[in-house]
Design an enzyme around this catalytic site. Structure first.
Site, PDB file in Angstrom:
ATOM      1  N   PHE A  55       9.546   2.723  -6.671  1.00  0.00           N
ATOM      2  CA  PHE A  55       8.961   3.732  -5.766  1.00  0.00           C
ATOM      3  C   PHE A  55       7.921   4.598  -6.485  1.00  0.00           C
ATOM      4  O   PHE A  55       7.913   5.826  -6.363  1.00  0.00           O
ATOM      5  CB  PHE A  55      10.043   4.640  -5.175  1.00  0.00           C
ATOM      6  CG  PHE A  55      10.972   4.002  -4.170  1.00  0.00           C
ATOM      7  CD1 PHE A  55      10.692   2.770  -3.601  1.00  0.00           C
ATOM      8  CD2 PHE A  55      12.133   4.657  -3.792  1.00  0.00           C
ATOM      9  CE1 PHE A  55      11.551   2.203  -2.666  1.00  0.00           C
ATOM     10  CE2 PHE A  55      12.998   4.103  -2.854  1.00  0.00           C
ATOM     11  CZ  PHE A  55      12.711   2.877  -2.299  1.00  0.00           C
ATOM     12  N   ASP A 114       0.867  -1.190   0.000  1.00  0.00           N
ATOM     13  CA  ASP A 114       0.000   0.000   0.000  1.00  0.00           C
ATOM     14  C   ASP A 114       0.898   1.233   0.000  1.00  0.00           C
ATOM     15  O   ASP A 114       1.107   1.887   1.015  1.00  0.00           O
ATOM     16  CB  ASP A 114      -0.923  -0.028   1.218  1.00  0.00           C
ATOM     17  CG  ASP A 114      -2.031   1.017   1.147  1.00  0.00           C
ATOM     18  OD1 ASP A 114      -2.013   1.851   0.215  1.00  0.00           O
ATOM     19  OD2 ASP A 114      -2.910   1.004   2.028  1.00  0.00           O
ATOM     20  N   ASN A 134      14.938  -6.328   3.009  1.00  0.00           N
ATOM     21  CA  ASN A 134      14.254  -5.996   1.770  1.00  0.00           C
ATOM     22  C   ASN A 134      14.360  -7.192   0.806  1.00  0.00           C
ATOM     23  O   ASN A 134      14.765  -8.282   1.190  1.00  0.00           O
ATOM     24  CB  ASN A 134      14.883  -4.735   1.164  1.00  0.00           C
ATOM     25  CG  ASN A 134      13.876  -3.888   0.408  1.00  0.00           C
ATOM     26  OD1 ASN A 134      13.055  -4.406  -0.342  1.00  0.00           O
ATOM     27  ND2 ASN A 134      13.938  -2.576   0.597  1.00  0.00           N
ATOM     28  N   ASN A 181      14.400   3.722   4.224  1.00  0.00           N
ATOM     29  CA  ASN A 181      14.613   2.635   3.270  1.00  0.00           C
ATOM     30  C   ASN A 181      15.739   3.027   2.314  1.00  0.00           C
ATOM     31  O   ASN A 181      15.568   3.902   1.471  1.00  0.00           O
ATOM     32  CB  ASN A 181      13.313   2.368   2.498  1.00  0.00           C
ATOM     33  CG  ASN A 181      13.431   1.214   1.514  1.00  0.00           C
ATOM     34  OD1 ASN A 181      14.488   0.618   1.348  1.00  0.00           O
ATOM     35  ND2 ASN A 181      12.330   0.908   0.850  1.00  0.00           N
ATOM     36  N   LYS A 208      16.014   0.073   7.123  1.00  0.00           N
ATOM     37  CA  LYS A 208      15.732  -1.165   6.386  1.00  0.00           C
ATOM     38  C   LYS A 208      16.903  -1.482   5.466  1.00  0.00           C
ATOM     39  O   LYS A 208      17.300  -0.657   4.638  1.00  0.00           O
ATOM     40  CB  LYS A 208      14.450  -1.033   5.573  1.00  0.00           C
ATOM     41  CG  LYS A 208      13.996  -2.345   4.936  1.00  0.00           C
ATOM     42  CD  LYS A 208      12.584  -2.231   4.387  1.00  0.00           C
ATOM     43  CE  LYS A 208      12.068  -3.574   3.891  1.00  0.00           C
ATOM     44  NZ  LYS A 208      10.665  -3.501   3.436  1.00  0.00           N
ATOM     45  N   ASN A 237       9.650  -7.688  -8.342  1.00  0.00           N
ATOM     46  CA  ASN A 237       9.144  -6.362  -8.676  1.00  0.00           C
ATOM     47  C   ASN A 237      10.301  -5.423  -8.994  1.00  0.00           C
ATOM     48  O   ASN A 237      11.377  -5.519  -8.419  1.00  0.00           O
ATOM     49  CB  ASN A 237       8.281  -5.800  -7.546  1.00  0.00           C
ATOM     50  CG  ASN A 237       9.062  -4.950  -6.569  1.00  0.00           C
ATOM     51  OD1 ASN A 237       9.296  -3.760  -6.801  1.00  0.00           O
ATOM     52  ND2 ASN A 237       9.509  -5.567  -5.468  1.00  0.00           N
ATOM     53  N   GLY A 294       9.266 -13.476  -1.327  1.00  0.00           N
ATOM     54  CA  GLY A 294       8.582 -14.756  -1.220  1.00  0.00           C
ATOM     55  C   GLY A 294       9.472 -15.844  -0.653  1.00  0.00           C
ATOM     56  O   GLY A 294      10.545 -15.593  -0.107  1.00  0.00           O
ATOM     57  N   THR A 322       6.651   2.534   0.021  1.00  0.00           N
ATOM     58  CA  THR A 322       7.617   3.596   0.208  1.00  0.00           C
ATOM     59  C   THR A 322       7.129   4.886  -0.448  1.00  0.00           C
ATOM     60  O   THR A 322       6.662   4.888  -1.585  1.00  0.00           O
ATOM     61  CB  THR A 322       8.986   3.182  -0.361  1.00  0.00           C
ATOM     62  OG1 THR A 322       9.450   2.049   0.367  1.00  0.00           O
ATOM     63  CG2 THR A 322       9.987   4.293  -0.290  1.00  0.00           C
ATOM     64  N   ASN A 356       7.215   4.400   5.523  1.00  0.00           N
ATOM     65  CA  ASN A 356       8.497   4.009   4.946  1.00  0.00           C
ATOM     66  C   ASN A 356       8.937   5.076   3.949  1.00  0.00           C
ATOM     67  O   ASN A 356       8.224   5.379   2.997  1.00  0.00           O
ATOM     68  CB  ASN A 356       8.322   2.650   4.260  1.00  0.00           C
ATOM     69  CG  ASN A 356       9.609   2.060   3.730  1.00  0.00           C
ATOM     70  OD1 ASN A 356      10.228   2.617   2.842  1.00  0.00           O
ATOM     71  ND2 ASN A 356       9.979   0.903   4.256  1.00  0.00           N
ATOM     72  N   SER A 408      16.083  -0.699  -1.449  1.00  0.00           N
ATOM     73  CA  SER A 408      15.387  -1.172  -2.642  1.00  0.00           C
ATOM     74  C   SER A 408      16.374  -1.280  -3.799  1.00  0.00           C
ATOM     75  O   SER A 408      17.203  -0.382  -4.006  1.00  0.00           O
ATOM     76  CB  SER A 408      14.256  -0.216  -3.027  1.00  0.00           C
ATOM     77  OG  SER A 408      13.748  -0.550  -4.308  1.00  0.00           O
TER      78      SER A 408
END
Length: 348
Positions: free
Chosen positions: A125, A75, A256, A186, A227, A121, A277, A96, A153, A189
């Site tokens: 951002f 979200d 992450n 963060n 993170k 993914n 996952g 984020t 985040n 990523s």
């Protein structure tokens, strides 16, 4: 069969949902949850099964009715926070979010790997920026329906050069800190060029120091968490963690997504980005344990990465996690999955 015995309506709906391309399915589901959130007027009842006294935590001065949180990324805009609460999450992390609005990377940028129970993914951002998030969370707080801790985040805007990263994070913090219960920095990523280069001792100190200046001026300073990526060498992760704590962070979120795709059953030709996952469980849990052993019991550690069932959740807790976050497990397990996971954790 996917993890944790998917049951009921989701068993029937998932094959249809998975026929849509992943981003379209995500947008459809989030849109429905956002509409539900817009008309939802109640809180989390005292009798709600998501309130688990045996699993409740008080951490960072915040009360968590259970230790399972929604990880950042699902979200990004904070559009459906009340719905996540009603699905049983003990806390919710939105974003984020970046200081400036940005569209993210070109599509396709989200891929399912069903045989691996994984997702890749390279979203980049994509979000409406800190000002839009500020307006949305202001409306949410005015409704007074949120009864679980809310994290925000923060990431670096893509157009901001690395030498101005600290100021970029600070700009987002100054807009959003009043509306958050905790803040996440963060820098891990893989989908923003150069972002992971900020995972050094000097950069961590620079960014956290820039945020701490306005944070310590608040009547109630917000807990800060850093993170990190699972692809860091152990020694580098520990060094960044120590730098964050020295700068006043309460703890870390580990980890992450990973850019390592070895050993997957699904083909990944033409795919790039971060893998989440089940394949992430091993490395993310090892790094979590390494950091816990190095730092001792005091810092807050939130374990995320590869939790697809109660066994994965218990592995994170055994490795030293105080709280847990999930994302991909929810995608494969469906809306009832969080409550089933809580049932199994409580029985264990």
């Amino acid at each position: 069969m996917y993890s944790d015995d998917t049951t009921g309506l989701w068993r029937l709906i998932r094959p249809l949902a998975f026929r849509l391309d992943p981003e379209s399915a995500h947008r459809l589901a989030l849109g429905l949850l956002a509409r539900w959130s817009a008309v939802f007027v109640g809180g989390l009842p005292d009798t709600d099964p998501a309130r688990r006294p045996a699993l409740a935590r008080r951490i960072m001065g915040l009360d968590f009715p259970n230790p399972i949180g929604l990880a950042a990324g699902l979200d990004k805009e904070g559009a459906a926070v009340p719905a996540w609460q009603r699905l049983g999450f003990g806390f919710v992390e939105v974003g984020t979010v970046t200081a400036l609005p940005q569209p993210g990377n070109p599509r396709p940028r989200l891929f399912r790997l069903p045989a691996d129970e994984a997702i890749i993914n390279r979203m980049g951002f994509n979000n409406g920026g800190a000002a839009a998030m500020q307006a949305r969370l202001t409306r949410l707080r005015a409704r007074a329906v949120l009864q679980v801790p809310l994290g925000v985040n923060l990431g670096k805007s893509k157009v901001t050069p690395a030498e101005r990263a600290a100021a970029d994070y600070r700009a987002s913090f100054e807009r959003l800190a009043d509306l958050a219960d905790y803040i996440v920095v963060n820098i891990s990523s893989p989908n923003t060029p150069g972002l992971r280069d900020l995972q050094t001792v000097d950069e961590v100190r620079r960014i956290v120091d820039a945020i701490q200046t306005p944070n310590q001026a608040m009547s109630r300073p917000r807990p800060l968490l850093l993170k990190l990526a699972p692809d860091l060498a152990d020694a580098d992760a520990v060094a960044c963690a120590r730098a964050a704590l020295d700068a006043g962070c309460a703890g870390l979120i580990l980890t992450n997504t990973t850019i390592r795709f070895e050993g997957l059953r699904n083909a990944t030709d033409g795919m790039s980005g971060g893998l989440s996952g089940r394949p992430l469980l091993g490395r993310s849990t090892v790094l979590l344990n390494t950091v816990r052993q190095a730092l001792g019991p005091a810092p807050v550690l939130i374990g995320v990465g590869g939790i697809m069932d109660a066994t994965g959740a218990q592995a994170k807790l055994a490795a030293g996690a105080d709280l847990l976050q999930v994302y991909t497990g929810l995608i494969y397990g469906g809306p009832g999955w969080v409550r089933r996971l809580l049932d199994r954790l409580e029985r264990a």
